[in-house]
Design a protein around this motif. Structure first.
Motif, PDB file in Angstrom:
ATOM      1  N   ALA A 296       0.836  -1.203   0.000  1.00 24.04           N
ATOM      2  CA  ALA A 296       0.000   0.000   0.000  1.00 24.04           C
ATOM      3  C   ALA A 296       0.872   1.255   0.000  1.00 24.04           C
ATOM      4  CB  ALA A 296      -0.935   0.002   1.202  1.00 24.04           C
ATOM      5  N   ALA A 297       1.941   1.242   0.790  1.00 24.05           N
ATOM      6  CA  ALA A 297       2.843   2.399   0.847  1.00 24.05           C
ATOM      7  C   ALA A 297       3.522   2.621  -0.510  1.00 24.05           C
ATOM      8  CB  ALA A 297       3.889   2.208   1.946  1.00 24.05           C
ATOM      9  N   GLU A 298       3.907   1.541  -1.158  1.00 24.49           N
ATOM     10  CA  GLU A 298       4.539   1.659  -2.483  1.00 24.49           C
ATOM     11  C   GLU A 298       3.549   2.232  -3.497  1.00 24.49           C
ATOM     12  OE1 GLU A 298       7.363   1.331  -5.630  1.00 24.49           O
ATOM     13  OE2 GLU A 298       7.497   1.581  -3.466  1.00 24.49           O
ATOM     14  N   ALA A 299       2.290   1.795  -3.443  1.00 23.26           N
ATOM     15  CA  ALA A 299       1.275   2.319  -4.360  1.00 23.26           C
ATOM     16  C   ALA A 299       1.053   3.812  -4.119  1.00 23.26           C
ATOM     17  CB  ALA A 299      -0.035   1.545  -4.199  1.00 23.26           C
ATOM     18  N   VAL A 300       1.030   4.219  -2.862  1.00 22.55           N
ATOM     19  CA  VAL A 300       0.862   5.640  -2.546  1.00 22.55           C
ATOM     20  C   VAL A 300       2.047   6.438  -3.068  1.00 22.55           C
ATOM     21  CG1 VAL A 300       0.834   7.301  -0.632  1.00 22.55           C
ATOM     22  CG2 VAL A 300      -0.659   5.303  -0.567  1.00 22.55           C
ATOM     23  N   ARG A 301       3.247   5.898  -2.892  1.00 19.84           N
ATOM     24  CA  ARG A 301       4.450   6.577  -3.376  1.00 19.84           C
ATOM     25  C   ARG A 301       4.387   6.743  -4.894  1.00 19.84           C
ATOM     26  NH1 ARG A 301       8.950   5.771  -5.823  1.00 19.84           N
ATOM     27  NH2 ARG A 301       8.750   3.542  -6.043  1.00 19.84           N
ATOM     28  N   LEU A 302       3.972   5.690  -5.597  1.00 18.25           N
ATOM     29  CA  LEU A 302       3.887   5.761  -7.057  1.00 18.25           C
ATOM     30  C   LEU A 302       2.800   6.752  -7.504  1.00 18.25           C
ATOM     31  CD1 LEU A 302       4.300   1.997  -7.995  1.00 18.25           C
ATOM     32  CD2 LEU A 302       5.910   3.844  -8.483  1.00 18.25           C
ATOM     33  N   ARG A 303       1.661   6.765  -6.819  1.00 19.50           N
ATOM     34  CA  ARG A 303       0.599   7.722  -7.174  1.00 19.50           C
ATOM     35  C   ARG A 303       1.060   9.161  -6.930  1.00 19.50           C
ATOM     36  NH1 ARG A 303      -2.843   3.697  -4.984  1.00 19.50           N
ATOM     37  NH2 ARG A 303      -3.039   4.804  -3.005  1.00 19.50           N
ATOM     38  N   TYR A 304       1.786   9.376  -5.845  1.00 20.46           N
ATOM     39  CA  TYR A 304       2.325  10.711  -5.568  1.00 20.46           C
ATOM     40  C   TYR A 304       3.301  11.126  -6.673  1.00 20.46           C
ATOM     41  CZ  TYR A 304       5.231  14.366  -3.596  1.00 20.46           C
ATOM     42  OH  TYR A 304       5.936  15.528  -3.423  1.00 20.46           O
TER      43      TYR A 304
ATOM     44  N   ASN B  71       1.923   5.004 -14.727  1.00 15.62           N
ATOM     45  CA  ASN B  71       0.538   4.555 -14.832  1.00 15.62           C
ATOM     46  C   ASN B  71       0.459   3.064 -15.149  1.00 15.62           C
ATOM     47  OD1 ASN B  71      -0.730   6.945 -14.147  1.00 15.62           O
ATOM     48  ND2 ASN B  71      -0.729   7.699 -16.242  1.00 15.62           N
ATOM     49  N   GLU B  72       1.367   2.575 -15.970  1.00 15.58           N
ATOM     50  CA  GLU B  72       1.389   1.150 -16.276  1.00 15.58           C
ATOM     51  C   GLU B  72       1.733   0.342 -15.024  1.00 15.58           C
ATOM     52  OE1 GLU B  72       3.817  -2.015 -19.057  1.00 15.58           O
ATOM     53  OE2 GLU B  72       3.558   0.030 -19.779  1.00 15.58           O
ATOM     54  N   THR B  73       2.710   0.814 -14.247  1.00 14.15           N
ATOM     55  CA  THR B  73       3.081   0.148 -13.000  1.00 14.15           C
ATOM     56  C   THR B  73       1.902   0.122 -12.037  1.00 14.15           C
ATOM     57  OG1 THR B  73       5.375   0.850 -13.260  1.00 14.15           O
ATOM     58  CG2 THR B  73       4.696   0.166 -11.066  1.00 14.15           C
ATOM     59  N   LEU B  74       1.140   1.207 -12.011  1.00 14.36           N
ATOM     60  CA  LEU B  74      -0.022   1.300 -11.127  1.00 14.36           C
ATOM     61  C   LEU B  74      -1.237   0.539 -11.670  1.00 14.36           C
ATOM     62  CD1 LEU B  74       0.285   5.048 -10.136  1.00 14.36           C
ATOM     63  CD2 LEU B  74       0.331   3.101  -8.555  1.00 14.36           C
TER      64      LEU B  74
END
Length: 133
Positions: free
Chosen positions: A39-47, A99-102
């Motif tokens: 979850a933290a990694e996803a938040v970092r990527l979205r930021y 975006n692809e990673t997410l």
């Protein structure tokens, strides 16, 4: 069997149960930590994607101002505008990778000639006939 032996058997059963409960608790904690890390990694990527989008919006605005300046009789050197457009291309590629990673789907492609939506695999625009990349 004496009362003392029964007590030791009961204590042994309790110890075994406590060990099993501890093992389950550790496993659950490990899964929770793993989920929190994801979850933290996803938040970092979205930021990071939002930051790149903001930077790209700023560069697009600057490019638009350069084009408008040319329209009003204050031409911008073409090399300067080209450099700005290349910076935008780099940011678009970074954003697409994030975006692809997410797992975000890319926006629908559009024809560079008329702006109509084109489908994946189209080689020419179905509306104006423009050759697509």
């Amino acid at each position: 069997m004496s009362n003392q032996e029964k007590l030791y058997d009961l204590l042994d059963t309790l110890r075994t149960g406590a060990e099993a409960a501890g093992t389950l608790a550790l496993g659950a904690l490990g899964l929770a930590c793993e989920g929190a890390e994801k979850a933290a990694e996803a938040v970092r990527l979205r930021y990071q994607a939002a930051r790149v989008e903001g930077e790209m919006d700023g560069k697009l605005m600057e490019a638009g101002e350069m084009v408008y300046a040319t329209h009003t009789g204050n031409p911008t050197e073409s090399g300067e505008l080209l450099e700005k457009l290349q910076e935008i291309d780099v940011l678009k590629a970074q954003l697409a990778a994030l975006n692809e990673t997410l797992g975000r789907k890319p926006e629908n492609a559009s024809c560079p000639g008329c702006g109509e939506a084109v489908e994946e695999g189209d080689r020419f625009c179905r509306f104006c006939g423009e050759k697509l990349n």
